[in-house]
Design an enzyme around this catalytic site. Structure first.
Site, short mmCIF file in Angstrom:
data_model
loop_
_atom_site.label_atom_id
_atom_site.label_comp_id
_atom_site.label_asym_id
_atom_site.label_seq_id
_atom_site.Cartn_x
_atom_site.Cartn_y
_atom_site.Cartn_z
N GLY A 148 113.41 42.95 35.60
CA GLY A 148 114.32 43.04 34.47
C GLY A 148 113.66 43.35 33.15
N GLY A 149 112.37 43.72 33.18
CA GLY A 149 111.71 44.10 31.95
C GLY A 149 112.36 45.30 31.28
N GLU B 258 119.92 46.17 39.47
CA GLU B 258 118.81 46.10 40.42
C GLU B 258 119.08 45.04 41.49
OE1 GLU B 258 115.15 47.52 37.48
OE2 GLU B 258 115.53 45.39 37.80
N ASP C 235 111.97 49.70 44.47
CA ASP C 235 111.96 49.37 43.04
C ASP C 235 110.57 48.87 42.64
OD1 ASP C 235 112.91 49.00 40.46
OD2 ASP C 235 114.64 47.80 41.08
#
Length: 242
Positions: free
Chosen positions: A110-111, A118, A96
């Site tokens: 988490g943008g 995730e 990620d």
């Protein structure tokens, strides 16, 4: 030589996948979690290339968002859910991006509003790899990139009050080209939080997740990743757990 931030993202992603394959962290038959966002997508594309050139076979992917599911469909990567029997709730590796990489490889993610899925995928993987450009490496968390907190919509006001008691200034994330708040793939809302001073991400992850109405927060501290960070000079640095 100097490369752009977008070029750094692609370089980090390609280097990570190729390095992990060369080191046999990625091998045929693996169950791999695939991330969301502008840095994770080049890693998904590189993985697809290595599948199609025959380097990897029988890869089973679990996607962290609708965006990644669509990418897997387009690129021909077989996609499953964590609940599918063939996955059995456990992954060999998650790959990620990150919004911030702090000391000890603590993360803010988490943008793209996919932090819950995730984290489910990352925290249920044996190994975790992050790809990033050099701007994502920071000395501390809390005052730079806003920490996303996914909340149940009905809990918005009490959760904001509880976060303020932890010193945070909270903003409800608004949609772009959409009237009203961002709604996550799970039907929830996102609060973006900043502090006037740096915070301890490990302690704050636990404190925020104890608040009733919080679904998950964007601090990732429980599984330390290996981070592949590309620099403007074209080099890639590997940051490992101390």
């Amino acid at each position: 030589m100097s490369i752009t931030k977008e070029e750094q993202k692609v370089l980090a992603a390609r280097t990570a996948v190729d390095t992990l394959i060369a080191g046999k962290q990625i091998f045929s038959g693996m169950k791999i979690g695939l991330g969301t966002g502008s840095t994770a997508m080049p890693a998904v594309k590189r993985l697809a290339e290595r599948i199609h050139d025959g380097t990897l076979r029988d890869i089973k992917a679990v996607a962290t968002s609708f965006q990644t599911v669509l990418a897997c469909e387009e690129l021909g990567i077989p996609a499953y859910t964590m609940n599918d029997r063939i996955i059995g709730g456990r992954l060999d590796l998650a790959i990620d991006g990150a919004d911030e990489i702090g000391p000890g490889n603590t993360l803010i993610k988490g943008g793209g509003a996919a932090l819950l899925r995730e984290k489910i995928i990352a925290y249920n993987a044996v190994a975790f790899a992050i790809v990033a450009d050099e701007s994502k490496v920071v000395a501390s968390h809390g005052t730079g990139f806003p920490l996303p907190v996914e909340i149940i919509p009905e809990s918005r006001v009490p959760v904001m009050q509880a976060l303020q008691e932890l010193g945070a200034e909270c903003t409800l994330r608004e949609g772009v080209r959409k009237a009203g708040p961002v709604i996550t793939d799970n039907g929830n809302m996102i609060l973006d939080c900043l502090w006037k001073k740096a915070v301890d991400p490990c302690a704050m992850e636990d404190a925020i997740n104890r608040i009733t109405g919080v679904v998950e927060c964007g601090f990732f501290t429980k599984l330390v990743p290996t981070a592949f960070v590309a620099h403007a000079d074209g080099s890639v640095e590997t940051l490992r757990k101390a």
